[in-house]
Design a protein around this motif. Structure first.
Motif, short mmCIF file in Angstrom:
data_model
loop_
_atom_site.label_atom_id
_atom_site.label_comp_id
_atom_site.label_asym_id
_atom_site.label_seq_id
_atom_site.Cartn_x
_atom_site.Cartn_y
_atom_site.Cartn_z
N GLU A 275 0.86 -1.18 0.00
CA GLU A 275 0.00 0.00 0.00
C GLU A 275 0.90 1.24 0.00
N GLY A 276 0.42 2.29 -0.66
CA GLY A 276 1.16 3.55 -0.65
C GLY A 276 2.25 3.65 -1.68
N PHE A 277 2.14 2.86 -2.76
CA PHE A 277 3.16 2.99 -3.80
C PHE A 277 3.12 4.37 -4.45
N ASP A 278 1.96 5.01 -4.40
CA ASP A 278 1.87 6.38 -4.92
C ASP A 278 2.75 7.33 -4.13
N VAL A 279 2.96 7.02 -2.83
CA VAL A 279 3.86 7.83 -2.00
C VAL A 279 5.30 7.67 -2.49
N VAL A 280 5.67 6.43 -2.81
CA VAL A 280 7.01 6.18 -3.37
C VAL A 280 7.18 6.98 -4.66
N GLY A 281 6.12 7.01 -5.48
CA GLY A 281 6.17 7.76 -6.73
C GLY A 281 6.36 9.25 -6.52
N ARG A 282 5.68 9.79 -5.49
CA ARG A 282 5.83 11.23 -5.22
C ARG A 282 7.22 11.56 -4.72
N ILE A 283 7.81 10.66 -3.95
CA ILE A 283 9.19 10.86 -3.49
C ILE A 283 10.13 10.87 -4.70
N ALA A 284 9.91 9.93 -5.63
CA ALA A 284 10.78 9.82 -6.81
C ALA A 284 10.68 11.03 -7.71
N GLU A 285 9.59 11.81 -7.60
CA GLU A 285 9.42 12.98 -8.45
C GLU A 285 10.08 14.24 -7.88
N LEU A 286 10.54 14.17 -6.62
CA LEU A 286 11.16 15.35 -6.01
C LEU A 286 12.51 15.65 -6.66
N PRO A 287 12.88 16.92 -6.74
CA PRO A 287 14.18 17.27 -7.34
C PRO A 287 15.34 16.79 -6.47
N THR A 288 16.41 16.41 -7.13
CA THR A 288 17.59 15.90 -6.43
C THR A 288 18.84 16.59 -6.96
N PHE A 289 19.92 16.45 -6.21
CA PHE A 289 21.23 16.93 -6.68
C PHE A 289 21.75 15.95 -7.71
N LYS A 290 22.05 16.45 -8.90
CA LYS A 290 22.47 15.59 -10.01
C LYS A 290 23.88 15.95 -10.46
N SER B 53 28.91 11.61 -3.03
CA SER B 53 27.93 11.18 -2.03
C SER B 53 26.71 12.08 -2.01
N THR B 54 26.82 13.28 -2.58
CA THR B 54 25.66 14.18 -2.59
C THR B 54 24.73 13.91 -3.77
N PHE B 55 25.21 13.19 -4.78
CA PHE B 55 24.38 12.94 -5.96
C PHE B 55 23.21 12.04 -5.59
N GLY B 56 22.03 12.42 -6.04
CA GLY B 56 20.84 11.64 -5.73
C GLY B 56 20.14 12.06 -4.46
N LYS B 57 20.72 12.97 -3.69
CA LYS B 57 20.06 13.43 -2.47
C LYS B 57 18.91 14.37 -2.82
N PRO B 58 17.75 14.18 -2.18
CA PRO B 58 16.65 15.12 -2.41
C PRO B 58 17.04 16.53 -1.98
N MET B 59 16.57 17.53 -2.71
CA MET B 59 16.90 18.91 -2.38
C MET B 59 16.15 19.40 -1.15
N VAL B 60 15.05 18.72 -0.80
CA VAL B 60 14.34 19.03 0.44
C VAL B 60 14.24 17.74 1.25
N PRO B 61 14.29 17.81 2.58
CA PRO B 61 14.27 16.59 3.39
C PRO B 61 12.94 15.84 3.27
N VAL B 62 13.03 14.53 2.98
CA VAL B 62 11.88 13.62 3.01
C VAL B 62 12.03 12.78 4.27
N VAL B 63 11.05 12.87 5.17
CA VAL B 63 11.22 12.39 6.54
C VAL B 63 10.24 11.25 6.85
N PHE B 64 10.73 10.22 7.56
CA PHE B 64 9.84 9.23 8.14
C PHE B 64 9.35 9.78 9.49
N THR B 65 8.09 10.13 9.54
CA THR B 65 7.56 10.79 10.74
C THR B 65 7.09 9.81 11.80
#
Length: 285
Positions: free
Chosen positions: A227-242, A267-279
């Motif tokens: 459940e929540g694969f759409d959440v994984v998709g939204r995370i994958a759409e966030l901008p990252t350091f490339k 080590s910075t490549f692929g990091k989201p530009m904004v923090p994605v947090v497990f709350t």
């Protein structure tokens, strides 16, 4: 005197008659035996395939379920940090949703046990998604200082016997939402991996849309997002350091000459530009 032609005796004629009749019969028997052997081999192959399917089915049997609630700090890390702050993450991340993971305890018992321990202990709460590679996977569970959004491993984690068992690598990253222990490309720093009692805990979730065979045989599949694969998709759409192409050339050259600075930069490549947090995390009944 013309010699009299010799006539075969009765017994010889009978033997020849029987031999002539037996020749096609022996041929038929040989063909029958060969067909029987082929049928037996096909049957054995079918049984082996059925046993393999049954074994895969057993490996993918769901033994436990856990959830990970996910949020995002859209304004980035705290800019007005005060003395005594326990984290650089924002206080109230915007909710992205809940990811539910079905765990395969038969396929990777040690890995699942340690992952459940992370979830139950709250070690993953207020930690960040570390890497995002759209079309491949997202990664989390990097160990380090909790105030930096990294995970501090709980005590009493067992040594992972799955890592030494070749059968633990049998399941493949064939479907979106596959969850595996990240061994092939570790994200923990070297000084962390060198600690006494270090345990491999970082994990990845494939984002789809297709399989990721490059992850097979190096990482241990231990679950799948149910459940929540759409959440994984939204995370994958966030901008990252490339890494741009010109920097890629420099990086390759630096690796050749052994410049350690490239490792820190990479080590910075692929990091989201904004923090994605497990709350919040937990085990589902």
């Amino acid at each position: 005197m013309t010699p009299r032609s010799r006539q075969p005796d009765v017994h010889t004629a009978i033997r020849r008659s029987h031999h002539d009749r037996n020749e096609p019969s022996e041929g038929r028997n040989l063909l029958s035996r060969r067909n029987s052997l082929v049928c037996m081999l096909l049957s054995l192959q079918g049984q082996a395939a059925a046993w393999a399917d049954d074994d895969d089915s057993r490996l993918e049997q769901v033994t436990q379920r856990v959830y990970l609630d996910v949020g995002v700090c859209r304004d980035g890390f705290k800019k007005d940090r005060r003395l005594g702050d326990t984290s650089i993450l924002c206080d109230a991340p915007d909710a992205l949703g809940r990811i539910v993971i079905d765990l395969y305890g038969n396929a990777a018992p040690f890995t699942v046990k340690n992952f459940v321990r992370l979830v139950e202990s709250g070690a993953l709460e207020n930690t960040v998604v570390n890497k995002v590679f759209p079309g491949r996977y997202i990664a989390a569970g990097q160990q380090g200082a909790h105030r930096l959004g990294l995970m501090e491993a709980p005590e009493l984690l067992e040594a992972n016997g799955d890592i030494l068992n070749s059968l633990s690598f049998r399941l493949k990253h064939a479907r979106p939402g596959t969850v595996s222990l990240m061994l092939g490309n570790p994200i923990d720093d070297e000084y962390i991996r060198g600690r006494k009692g270090y345990r491999e805990l970082s994990f990845l979730i494939t984002t789809g849309p297709g399989p990721v065979p490059s992850l097979d045989d190096e990482n241990i599949v231990f679950g799948r997002v149910s459940e929540g694969f759409d959440v994984v998709g939204r995370i994958a759409e966030l901008p990252t350091f490339k890494q741009n192409e010109s920097l890629r050339v420099f990086t390759d050259l630096a690796k050749v000459i052994g410049d350690d600075r490239v490792t820190k930069k990479a080590s910075t490549f692929g990091k989201p530009m904004v923090p994605v947090v497990f709350t919040k995390t937990g085990v589902l009944e």
